[in-house]
Design a protein around this motif. Structure first.
Motif, PDB file in Angstrom:
ATOM      1  N   UNK A   1      24.758  43.672  45.687  1.00 20.82           N
ATOM      2  CA  UNK A   1      24.688  43.892  44.363  1.00 20.82           C
ATOM      3  C   UNK A   1      25.757  42.907  43.513  1.00 20.82           C
ATOM      4  N   UNK A   2      25.371  42.534  42.460  1.00 17.80           N
ATOM      5  CA  UNK A   2      26.337  41.951  41.512  1.00 17.80           C
ATOM      6  C   UNK A   2      26.011  42.380  40.216  1.00 17.80           C
ATOM      7  N   UNK A   3      27.352  42.161  39.105  1.00 15.69           N
ATOM      8  CA  UNK A   3      26.980  42.294  38.015  1.00 15.69           C
ATOM      9  C   UNK A   3      27.237  41.115  37.043  1.00 15.69           C
ATOM     10  N   UNK A   4      26.270  40.599  36.136  1.00 15.95           N
ATOM     11  CA  UNK A   4      26.280  39.697  35.342  1.00 15.95           C
ATOM     12  C   UNK A   4      26.378  40.045  33.877  1.00 15.95           C
ATOM     13  N   UNK A   5      27.440  39.685  33.289  1.00 11.76           N
ATOM     14  CA  UNK A   5      27.360  40.271  31.831  1.00 11.76           C
ATOM     15  C   UNK A   5      27.536  39.046  30.806  1.00 11.76           C
ATOM     16  N   UNK A   6      27.412  39.333  29.760  1.00  9.96           N
ATOM     17  CA  UNK A   6      27.324  38.509  28.368  1.00  9.96           C
ATOM     18  C   UNK A   6      28.893  38.938  27.744  1.00  9.96           C
ATOM     19  N   UNK A   7      29.679  39.875  28.284  1.00  7.01           N
ATOM     20  CA  UNK A   7      30.873  40.271  27.895  1.00  7.01           C
ATOM     21  C   UNK A   7      31.699  39.498  28.663  1.00  7.01           C
ATOM     22  N   UNK A   8      33.395  39.621  28.375  1.00  5.67           N
ATOM     23  CA  UNK A   8      34.399  38.894  29.216  1.00  5.67           C
ATOM     24  C   UNK A   8      34.547  40.000  30.164  1.00  5.67           C
ATOM     25  N   UNK A   9      35.322  39.210  31.574  1.00  4.94           N
ATOM     26  CA  UNK A   9      35.534  39.914  32.928  1.00  4.94           C
ATOM     27  C   UNK A   9      36.407  41.024  32.726  1.00  4.94           C
ATOM     28  N   UNK A  10      37.457  41.074  31.775  1.00  2.00           N
ATOM     29  CA  UNK A  10      38.386  42.172  31.813  1.00  2.00           C
ATOM     30  C   UNK A  10      37.866  43.431  31.378  1.00  2.00           C
ATOM     31  N   UNK A  11      36.767  42.944  30.038  1.00  2.02           N
ATOM     32  CA  UNK A  11      36.139  44.333  29.460  1.00  2.02           C
ATOM     33  C   UNK A  11      35.346  45.073  30.692  1.00  2.02           C
ATOM     34  N   UNK A  12      34.782  44.054  31.409  1.00  5.36           N
ATOM     35  CA  UNK A  12      33.655  44.558  32.356  1.00  5.36           C
ATOM     36  C   UNK A  12      34.282  45.357  33.704  1.00  5.36           C
ATOM     37  N   UNK A  13      35.481  44.864  34.034  1.00  3.00           N
ATOM     38  CA  UNK A  13      36.373  45.309  35.248  1.00  3.00           C
ATOM     39  C   UNK A  13      36.686  46.685  34.622  1.00  3.00           C
ATOM     40  N   UNK A  14      37.199  46.857  33.435  1.00  5.36           N
ATOM     41  CA  UNK A  14      37.636  48.339  33.065  1.00  5.36           C
ATOM     42  C   UNK A  14      36.545  49.121  33.121  1.00  5.36           C
ATOM     43  N   UNK A  15      35.373  48.778  32.567  1.00  9.83           N
ATOM     44  CA  UNK A  15      34.001  49.755  32.554  1.00  9.83           C
ATOM     45  C   UNK A  15      33.804  50.205  33.932  1.00  9.83           C
ATOM     46  N   UNK A  16      33.737  49.092  35.000  1.00 10.18           N
ATOM     47  CA  UNK A  16      33.266  49.586  36.310  1.00 10.18           C
ATOM     48  C   UNK A  16      34.153  50.226  36.961  1.00 10.18           C
ATOM     49  N   UNK A  17      35.595  50.099  36.728  1.00  2.00           N
ATOM     50  CA  UNK A  17      36.639  50.708  37.292  1.00  2.00           C
ATOM     51  C   UNK A  17      36.414  52.279  36.873  1.00  2.00           C
ATOM     52  N   UNK A  18      36.470  52.540  35.489  1.00  2.00           N
ATOM     53  CA  UNK A  18      36.387  53.713  34.834  1.00  2.00           C
ATOM     54  C   UNK A  18      35.169  54.492  35.332  1.00  2.00           C
ATOM     55  N   UNK A  19      34.263  54.080  35.701  1.00  2.15           N
ATOM     56  CA  UNK A  19      32.817  54.932  35.936  1.00  2.15           C
ATOM     57  C   UNK A  19      32.634  54.973  37.348  1.00  2.15           C
ATOM     58  N   UNK A  20      33.550  54.115  38.025  1.00  2.00           N
ATOM     59  CA  UNK A  20      33.557  54.118  39.530  1.00  2.00           C
ATOM     60  C   UNK A  20      32.299  53.317  39.994  1.00  2.00           C
ATOM     61  N   UNK A  21      31.593  52.539  39.066  1.00  2.00           N
ATOM     62  CA  UNK A  21      30.555  51.672  39.500  1.00  2.00           C
ATOM     63  C   UNK A  21      31.069  50.593  40.386  1.00  2.00           C
ATOM     64  N   UNK A  22      32.194  50.420  40.250  1.00  2.00           N
ATOM     65  CA  UNK A  22      32.856  49.031  40.975  1.00  2.00           C
ATOM     66  C   UNK A  22      32.627  49.237  42.667  1.00  2.00           C
ATOM     67  N   UNK A  23      32.359  50.132  43.135  1.00  2.00           N
ATOM     68  CA  UNK A  23      32.223  50.255  44.384  1.00  2.00           C
ATOM     69  C   UNK A  23      30.880  49.605  44.868  1.00  2.00           C
TER      70      UNK A  23
END
Length: 238
Positions: A107-129
């Motif tokens: 799985x990968x995440x491909x976003x139209x937002x910037x990487x620091x924003x997406x990284x924070x979201x994935x870490x906060x929600x635990x979806x980064x795993x």
């Protein structure tokens, strides 16, 4: 055939806003509020809402142009920060955690937002795993969605052919980007205020199928996996 063998050399790529986190409604409402404060008496929402999925700067510029208004660079930066601060606190899309856990694909995440924003979201929600280092964002490519750049980068970095990538998108801009990249796209409509209208728009952009709840995603993914691994010789052998 085992799930592991079925899933070999295939990948699932998810958009972030509107697919992983329920942020599109929050972002849209924030943009509308900010612009209505600056331009009282204008029908801002009718212009803003169809543009969600593009980068905030594009939404602001297009809205200003359509309404015959102007925004200074400082105003655009202020609105962008306000939108990001609101969206980054958005909850996960209902059912996405369980859905990803039940899909046997890289799985990968491909976003139209910037990487620091997406990284924070994935870490906060635990979806980064689910994604590890497979995070691709607008600041990593020359052109944002609806250009295919971020999806092609994801495929390249994962060493998976674009045609062997399944994408989950909720916006026309994102769906267009993935379709142009040569990928199969599923259109998620559960986060919009008008699912039927959005489903029609996504089908017009070339998505394979639309769905309204993440509990449907594992089944749709399994169907696609079987389509991708189907061989006529194997099915017709006596």
């Amino acid at each position: 055939m085992t799930a592991g063998k079925l899933a070999a050399n295939l990948a699932l790529i998810c958009d972030c806003d509107g697919v992983l986190i329920d942020s599109e409604t929050i972002a849209g409402a924030t943009i509308v509020r900010e612009l209505e404060q600056r331009w009282p008496g204008t029908d801002v929402a009718a212009v803003v809402m169809p543009l969600l999925g593009f980068r905030t700067e594009h939404v602001l510029q297009s809205t200003a142009s359509t309404l015959g208004r102007t925004l200074s660079t400082g105003e655009m930066e202020t609105i962008h920060r306000t939108v990001q601060a609101a969206a980054i606190k958005a909850p996960m899309v209902d059912g996405i955690d369980a859905a990803l856990a039940n899909i046997p694909l890289m799985k990968a995440c491909a976003s139209n937002s910037f990487s620091d924003y997406v990284s924070q979201i994935l870490e906060r929600t635990g979806l980064n795993r689910f994604f590890a280092e497979r995070l691709f964002a607008a600041n990593m490519v020359a052109n944002p969605k609806p250009a295919p750049d971020v999806y092609l980068l994801a495929a390249q970095r994962m060493a998976v052919e674009p045609r062997r990538c399944l994408v989950v998108e909720d916006s026309v801009a994102g769906a267009t980007a993935a379709v142009v990249a040569g990928m199969t796209v599923l259109g998620y409509t559960g986060g919009t205020h008008n699912p039927e209208e959005q489903a029609s728009k996504l089908r017009g952009a070339g998505v394979k199928e639309t769905f309204s709840h993440m509990k449907q995603l594992p089944g749709l993914t399994e169907e696609w996996i079987r389509e991708m691994t189907f061989t006529p010789s194997a099915s017709t052998a006596e």
